[in-house]
Scaffold this motif. Structure first.
Motif, PDB file in Angstrom:
ATOM      1  N   ILE A 133      -0.726  -8.991   3.589  1.00  0.00           N
ATOM      2  CA  ILE A 133       0.650  -8.557   3.442  1.00  0.00           C
ATOM      3  C   ILE A 133       1.244  -9.249   2.224  1.00  0.00           C
ATOM      4  O   ILE A 133       1.570 -10.432   2.239  1.00  0.00           O
ATOM      5  N   GLY A 134       1.310  -8.488   1.156  1.00  0.00           N
ATOM      6  CA  GLY A 134       1.893  -8.906  -0.114  1.00  0.00           C
ATOM      7  C   GLY A 134       2.041  -7.630  -0.921  1.00  0.00           C
ATOM      8  O   GLY A 134       1.322  -7.422  -1.893  1.00  0.00           O
ATOM      9  N   PRO A 135       2.957  -6.727  -0.499  1.00  0.00           N
ATOM     10  CA  PRO A 135       2.943  -5.342  -0.958  1.00  0.00           C
ATOM     11  C   PRO A 135       3.364  -5.120  -2.406  1.00  0.00           C
ATOM     12  O   PRO A 135       3.189  -4.016  -2.917  1.00  0.00           O
ATOM     13  N   SER A 136       3.910  -6.116  -3.064  1.00  0.00           N
ATOM     14  CA  SER A 136       4.318  -5.946  -4.450  1.00  0.00           C
ATOM     15  C   SER A 136       4.341  -7.310  -5.130  1.00  0.00           C
ATOM     16  O   SER A 136       4.379  -8.351  -4.468  1.00  0.00           O
ATOM     17  N   SER A 137       4.337  -7.291  -6.452  1.00  0.00           N
ATOM     18  CA  SER A 137       4.373  -8.556  -7.183  1.00  0.00           C
ATOM     19  C   SER A 137       5.694  -9.288  -6.946  1.00  0.00           C
ATOM     20  O   SER A 137       5.724 -10.524  -6.881  1.00  0.00           O
ATOM     21  N   SER A 138       6.779  -8.530  -6.785  1.00  0.00           N
ATOM     22  CA  SER A 138       8.068  -9.181  -6.533  1.00  0.00           C
ATOM     23  C   SER A 138       8.095  -9.819  -5.149  1.00  0.00           C
ATOM     24  O   SER A 138       8.661 -10.910  -4.971  1.00  0.00           O
ATOM     25  N   TYR A 139       7.480  -9.176  -4.155  1.00  0.00           N
ATOM     26  CA  TYR A 139       7.390  -9.737  -2.802  1.00  0.00           C
ATOM     27  C   TYR A 139       6.619 -11.057  -2.834  1.00  0.00           C
ATOM     28  O   TYR A 139       7.051 -12.068  -2.272  1.00  0.00           O
ATOM     29  N   GLY A 159      -1.461   0.698  15.527  1.00  0.00           N
ATOM     30  CA  GLY A 159      -1.750   1.740  14.555  1.00  0.00           C
ATOM     31  C   GLY A 159      -1.846   1.153  13.158  1.00  0.00           C
ATOM     32  O   GLY A 159      -1.763  -0.063  12.956  1.00  0.00           O
ATOM     33  N   LEU A 160      -2.005   2.037  12.173  1.00  0.00           N
ATOM     34  CA  LEU A 160      -2.074   1.620  10.779  1.00  0.00           C
ATOM     35  C   LEU A 160      -1.325   2.643   9.940  1.00  0.00           C
ATOM     36  O   LEU A 160      -1.701   3.820   9.890  1.00  0.00           O
ATOM     37  N   ALA A 161      -0.254   2.217   9.318  1.00  0.00           N
ATOM     38  CA  ALA A 161       0.548   3.121   8.505  1.00  0.00           C
ATOM     39  C   ALA A 161      -0.249   3.612   7.295  1.00  0.00           C
ATOM     40  O   ALA A 161      -0.994   2.855   6.679  1.00  0.00           O
ATOM     41  N   ASP A 162      -0.082   4.890   6.985  1.00  0.00           N
ATOM     42  CA  ASP A 162      -0.727   5.519   5.826  1.00  0.00           C
ATOM     43  C   ASP A 162      -2.253   5.475   5.899  1.00  0.00           C
ATOM     44  O   ASP A 162      -2.939   5.461   4.873  1.00  0.00           O
ATOM     45  N   ALA A 163      -2.797   5.468   7.118  1.00  0.00           N
ATOM     46  CA  ALA A 163      -4.256   5.435   7.286  1.00  0.00           C
ATOM     47  C   ALA A 163      -4.878   6.708   6.732  1.00  0.00           C
ATOM     48  O   ALA A 163      -4.334   7.809   6.912  1.00  0.00           O
ATOM     49  N   PRO A 164      -6.011   6.599   6.051  1.00  0.00           N
ATOM     50  CA  PRO A 164      -6.678   7.803   5.550  1.00  0.00           C
ATOM     51  C   PRO A 164      -7.158   8.672   6.712  1.00  0.00           C
ATOM     52  O   PRO A 164      -7.651   8.140   7.715  1.00  0.00           O
ATOM     53  N   PRO A 165      -7.007   9.967   6.615  1.00  0.00           N
ATOM     54  CA  PRO A 165      -7.393  10.843   7.732  1.00  0.00           C
ATOM     55  C   PRO A 165      -8.898  10.826   7.972  1.00  0.00           C
ATOM     56  O   PRO A 165      -9.698  10.643   7.048  1.00  0.00           O
ATOM     57  N   GLY A 166      -9.259  10.979   9.228  1.00  0.00           N
ATOM     58  CA  GLY A 166     -10.663  11.126   9.585  1.00  0.00           C
ATOM     59  C   GLY A 166     -11.433   9.834   9.710  1.00  0.00           C
ATOM     60  O   GLY A 166     -12.637   9.864   9.970  1.00  0.00           O
ATOM     61  N   VAL A 167     -10.779   8.691   9.523  1.00  0.00           N
ATOM     62  CA  VAL A 167     -11.459   7.403   9.635  1.00  0.00           C
ATOM     63  C   VAL A 167     -11.026   6.746  10.943  1.00  0.00           C
ATOM     64  O   VAL A 167      -9.826   6.565  11.174  1.00  0.00           O
ATOM     65  N   ASP A 190       4.302   1.788  -1.467  1.00  0.00           N
ATOM     66  CA  ASP A 190       4.242   3.256  -1.442  1.00  0.00           C
ATOM     67  C   ASP A 190       2.892   3.777  -0.958  1.00  0.00           C
ATOM     68  O   ASP A 190       2.447   4.847  -1.360  1.00  0.00           O
ATOM     69  N   GLY A 191       2.224   3.033  -0.080  1.00  0.00           N
ATOM     70  CA  GLY A 191       0.968   3.525   0.463  1.00  0.00           C
ATOM     71  C   GLY A 191       0.043   2.393   0.865  1.00  0.00           C
ATOM     72  O   GLY A 191       0.440   1.227   0.889  1.00  0.00           O
ATOM     73  N   LEU A 192      -1.198   2.744   1.166  1.00  0.00           N
ATOM     74  CA  LEU A 192      -2.185   1.778   1.655  1.00  0.00           C
ATOM     75  C   LEU A 192      -3.388   1.773   0.742  1.00  0.00           C
ATOM     76  O   LEU A 192      -3.996   2.814   0.490  1.00  0.00           O
ATOM     77  N   PHE A 193      -3.757   0.585   0.251  1.00  0.00           N
ATOM     78  CA  PHE A 193      -5.010   0.444  -0.479  1.00  0.00           C
ATOM     79  C   PHE A 193      -6.109   0.096   0.512  1.00  0.00           C
ATOM     80  O   PHE A 193      -5.965  -0.830   1.318  1.00  0.00           O
TER      81      PHE A 193
END
Length: 527
Positions: A353-359, A333-341, A91-94
């Motif tokens: 790439i390991g977006p969730s504990s279940s993945y 590109g980069l999905a959910d990239a923070p604006p202005g960076v 649900d987003g990008l860390f």
């Protein structure tokens, strides 16, 4: 009289050991089977004009080694990106900023109070790591020895976290958000064939705390440094570490023999190492000690068959590493990239790439079941962003380390299905790095069997064996094996020894300290 030491294996640990030994006064001959030094850390050309290393591993080389060997004098430089990590979540990008406040804000966005819980977990791990009284610079006792030496309360916590409990259990107890759990899970497992539900699977989270708590003793008398920890991205890729170590070794008088493999280690009448035989038929003599950085089970074939009991030898490790190099005609590109960076600032960081504990758990379960993961764990880096000379002008190299592609499936399987697995990886990357597929102009990949054949990675296991408590401490590679080899003047110094794998250089340094203390046994009256 100075000793003469042979170092077998010219990877980063072999080069580290050779440098320390030479600086401490030994004559050193280093032998590497490949023409190129450095193993998976050395520079390779994936496609014409696109070069880097197999490993990405930013920031893992120990600062103490950098300073003691004066690697800056030999061209080693680092740069420090503003962002150290990208971790796409469901649900987003860390974004792993160096600014701790920005990281805390993201953790709290996952779940209110998560930053404080995360900090408490890190502080707990630091406390438990320190309570073991272990040092990465000293050979530890067995797990039983370590536990017995701890005070009662620390012993209980260490066993709960590092030995009897699982990674999943620790994270469920400590954190609320799945996103924060997946961040820590990727750190602990890092490509190993270990389920996060398995006892001892959190042990990897204790290694950095143990390192931070380790004492810094100048055993060889050549200078000391308090520096430890992440040192940034090496300019010119990880291969620059090998370049600097090789230049330093030559400056220190090390005799480097690349392109020749050792086929036999000979022992003298006192059963002490004395000579090695190369695949060319050449026999090199006059050695007082040997440092061997091969995966430990591979040493068995080099020694006379009756040298050690069969029970001493570890089983060859299993692994699942797969490597992909992609030539890009521009940046994705980069999905959910923070604006202005700027996109260049963001994509210079390592991504996972390991977006969730279940993945993550499903990918590991696939690997343990002997199945190539449908949704594999991937660690990636675009090294040409920080070091433009690694790719042609205006183009880039994307370096992907992929896990849970089991070696056990066999060479024929990967020869037939390797391209399909690469496509599977691209399908996972495309939603997170939109436009990537259209940017790819060429690709080169190494199957698990390619990595084993080219780099002697037994079973394509990058750490020479999984880093579980039963395979760490004095059991890495085993107290009996280490003691018996030492009786023959042989010291193991690769990733299969304490404190384990990754590009720290610590095993090489530790082996040099031990080999430096060896003096050849002689019969009375022979000298």
């Amino acid at each position: 009289m100075n000793s003469h030491v042979v170092v077998i294996g010219g990877g980063h640990n072999g080069l580290v050991a050779a440098n320390y030994l030479a600086r401490a006064g030994s004559r050193v001959t280093l032998i590497e089977a490949r023409q190129q030094l450095g193993g998976v850390v050395g520079r390779i050309e994936y496609m014409p004009g696109y070069s880097a290393s197999i490993t990405n591993s930013p920031g893992s080389l120990e600062g103490r080694i950098i300073q003691e060997l004066e690697l800056d004098r030999f061209g080693l430089r680092f740069h420090f990106p503003e962002i150290t990590l990208l971790h796409p979540m469901d649900d987003g990008l860390f974004v792993g900023w160096r600014d701790r406040a920005r990281v805390a804000a993201q953790l709290d966005a996952f779940s209110e109070g998560e930053a404080e819980r995360h900090r408490a977990l890190i502080e707990r791990l630091d406390r438990v790591g320190a309570s073991t009284r272990l040092s990465v610079w000293d050979a530890p006792g067995t797990l039983e020895d370590v536990v017995a030496a701890m005070d009662a309360s620390s012993r209980v916590e260490f066993l709960e976290i590092g030995v009897e409990g699982s990674l999943s259990q620790l994270l469920d107890e400590s954190l609320k958000s799945d996103a924060a759990k997946s961040l820590m899970m990727m750190l602990a497992l890092n490509g190993q064939l270990v389920s996060p539900r398995a006892p001892g699977s959190a042990f990897g989270l204790l290694m950095r705390p143990i390192s931070r708590a380790s004492s810094a003793q100048d055993v060889l008398g050549i200078g000391d440094s308090p520096l430890r920890g992440s040192v940034g991205l090496p300019l010119g890729s990880m291969g620059s570490i090998v370049d600097a170590l090789a230049l330093a070794a030559r400056a220190n008088g090390v005799n480097i023999r690349a392109g020749s493999a050792v086929t036999n280690i000979e022992l003298d009448a006192d059963e002490h190492v004395s000579a090695v035989v190369l695949d060319t038929g050449e026999r090199l003599t006059g050695f007082d000690a040997a440092v061997v950085t091969l995966e430990p089970s591979r040493l068995r074939a080099l020694l006379p068959s009756a040298t050690l009991e069969e029970s001493c030898w570890p089983k060859p490790p299993l692994g699942s590493a797969f490597k992909i190099g992609l030539a890009l005609d521009g940046l994705p590109g980069l999905a959910d990239a923070p604006p202005g960076v700027p996109i260049e600032t963001l994509l210079e960081a390592q991504f996972r790439i390991g977006p969730s504990s279940s993945y993550i758990t499903k990918a590991v379960d696939d690997g343990l079941a002997g199945k190539a993961s449908d949704a594999p764990i991937i660690w990636g880096l675009i090294p040409s962003l920080g070091s433009p000379g690694l790719a042609p002008d205006g183009k880039h190299l994307l370096s992907l380390n992929v896990w849970h592609a089991p070696h056990s499936l066999g060479h024929d399987h990967w020869r037939e299905h390797g391209d399909e697995f690469v496509d599977r990886c691209l399908r996972e990357l495309e939603p997170r790095l939109p436009g990537l597929t259209d940017r790819v102009t060429d690709a080169h990949w190494f199957s698990p069997h390619d990595l084993e054949r080219e780099y002697n990675l037994t079973g394509s296991n990058i750490t020479h064996g999984d880093m579980l408590p039963t395979q760490m401490l004095g059991e890495r590679p085993g107290a009996e094996l280490s003691a018996e080899l030492l009786n023959h003047g042989i010291v193991l110094g690769g990733a299969g020894t304490w404190p384990g794998g990754y590009v720290t250089g610590i095993p090489g340094r530790n082996a040099a300290v031990l080999a430096h203390s060896i003096r050849k046994r002689t019969k009375v009256g022979t000298r």
